[in-house]
Design a protein around this motif. Structure first.
Motif, PDB file in Angstrom:
ATOM      1  N   TYR A 188      -4.035  13.996  19.464  1.00 37.59           N
ATOM      2  CA  TYR A 188      -5.165  14.805  19.910  1.00 37.59           C
ATOM      3  C   TYR A 188      -4.836  16.268  19.654  1.00 37.59           C
ATOM      4  O   TYR A 188      -3.718  16.711  19.906  1.00 37.59           O
ATOM      5  N   SER A 189      -5.814  17.003  19.172  1.00 37.72           N
ATOM      6  CA  SER A 189      -5.618  18.403  18.832  1.00 37.72           C
ATOM      7  C   SER A 189      -5.370  19.237  20.075  1.00 37.72           C
ATOM      8  O   SER A 189      -5.977  19.018  21.122  1.00 37.72           O
ATOM      9  N   ASP A 190      -4.488  20.216  19.938  1.00 36.14           N
ATOM     10  CA  ASP A 190      -4.149  21.104  21.042  1.00 36.14           C
ATOM     11  C   ASP A 190      -5.207  22.177  21.262  1.00 36.14           C
ATOM     12  O   ASP A 190      -5.267  22.783  22.306  1.00 36.14           O
ATOM     13  N   GLY A 191      -6.021  22.432  20.261  1.00 36.41           N
ATOM     14  CA  GLY A 191      -7.019  23.484  20.394  1.00 36.41           C
ATOM     15  C   GLY A 191      -8.395  22.992  20.010  1.00 36.41           C
ATOM     16  O   GLY A 191      -8.563  22.193  19.097  1.00 36.41           O
ATOM     17  N   ALA A 192      -9.387  23.473  20.731  1.00 36.74           N
ATOM     18  CA  ALA A 192     -10.764  23.097  20.423  1.00 36.74           C
ATOM     19  C   ALA A 192     -11.200  23.750  19.121  1.00 36.74           C
ATOM     20  O   ALA A 192     -10.723  24.814  18.751  1.00 36.74           O
ATOM     21  N   HIS A 193     -12.089  23.073  18.433  1.00 35.59           N
ATOM     22  CA  HIS A 193     -12.684  23.657  17.235  1.00 35.59           C
ATOM     23  C   HIS A 193     -14.196  23.495  17.319  1.00 35.59           C
ATOM     24  O   HIS A 193     -14.712  22.606  17.996  1.00 35.59           O
ATOM     25  N   SER A 194     -14.885  24.364  16.646  1.00 34.70           N
ATOM     26  CA  SER A 194     -16.339  24.361  16.647  1.00 34.70           C
ATOM     27  C   SER A 194     -16.876  23.096  15.983  1.00 34.70           C
ATOM     28  O   SER A 194     -16.251  22.540  15.079  1.00 34.70           O
ATOM     29  N   LEU A 195     -18.047  22.673  16.407  1.00 32.97           N
ATOM     30  CA  LEU A 195     -18.688  21.543  15.746  1.00 32.97           C
ATOM     31  C   LEU A 195     -19.041  21.886  14.307  1.00 32.97           C
ATOM     32  O   LEU A 195     -19.250  21.000  13.479  1.00 32.97           O
ATOM     33  N   ASN A 196     -19.103  23.165  13.984  1.00 29.39           N
ATOM     34  CA  ASN A 196     -19.414  23.618  12.623  1.00 29.39           C
ATOM     35  C   ASN A 196     -18.179  23.720  11.737  1.00 29.39           C
ATOM     36  O   ASN A 196     -18.308  23.969  10.540  1.00 29.39           O
ATOM     37  N   ALA A 197     -16.983  23.549  12.307  1.00 25.44           N
ATOM     38  CA  ALA A 197     -15.753  23.617  11.509  1.00 25.44           C
ATOM     39  C   ALA A 197     -15.716  22.419  10.565  1.00 25.44           C
ATOM     40  O   ALA A 197     -15.956  21.288  10.968  1.00 25.44           O
TER      41      ALA A 197
END
Length: 130
Positions: free
Chosen positions: A59-68
């Protein structure tokens, strides 16, 4: 172009089950649900008595935008190249990428070789209902 990510190995193991005639599980003991025309897919914490295949999660440690763009491809591409199957449950912020538990070491190596930072320390995993 690879999008390098900081990942954590989610503590514990998971099972992935398919229920062709269900629309919702009979209990609240689930991590992720996917309802599709062919039935319900349920990801759960693996019971010590589970006789189905066990999966390990990144699981990623940082959130990313839905647009990424390219975030999931950057993870599953190297795993596919290494011949490792995946099951993915996406959340609003990141993706839970499951690999067969017996391939966890190979998956960790493939992700690190692709430029990702994989940490094995206990970190919070995706919240229930993700």
């Amino acid at each position: 172009m690879t999008v390098a990510q900081r990942l954590h190995i989610v503590p514990g193991q998971f099972t992935v089950d398919h229920f062709p005639n269900a629309t919702f599980p009979e209990d609240d003991d689930w991590i992720a649900l996917v309802r599709a025309p062919e039935g319900l897919t349920v990801v759960r914490d693996a019971s010590p008595f589970a006789e189905t295949e066990r999966w390990a999660g990144f699981y990623s440690d940082g959130a990313h935008s839905l647009n990424a763009t390219g975030m999931l491809a950057a993870l599953v591409g190297p795993l596919a190249d290494a011949g490792i199957s995946v099951f993915v449950a996406s959340t609003y912020s990141a993706d839970l990428v499951l690999v067969p538990e017996h391939r966890l070491k190979d998956a960790t190596t493939a992700l690190r070789d692709a430029g990702h930072r994989v940490e094995t320390g206990a970190q919070p995993g995706p919240e229930a209902g993700a």
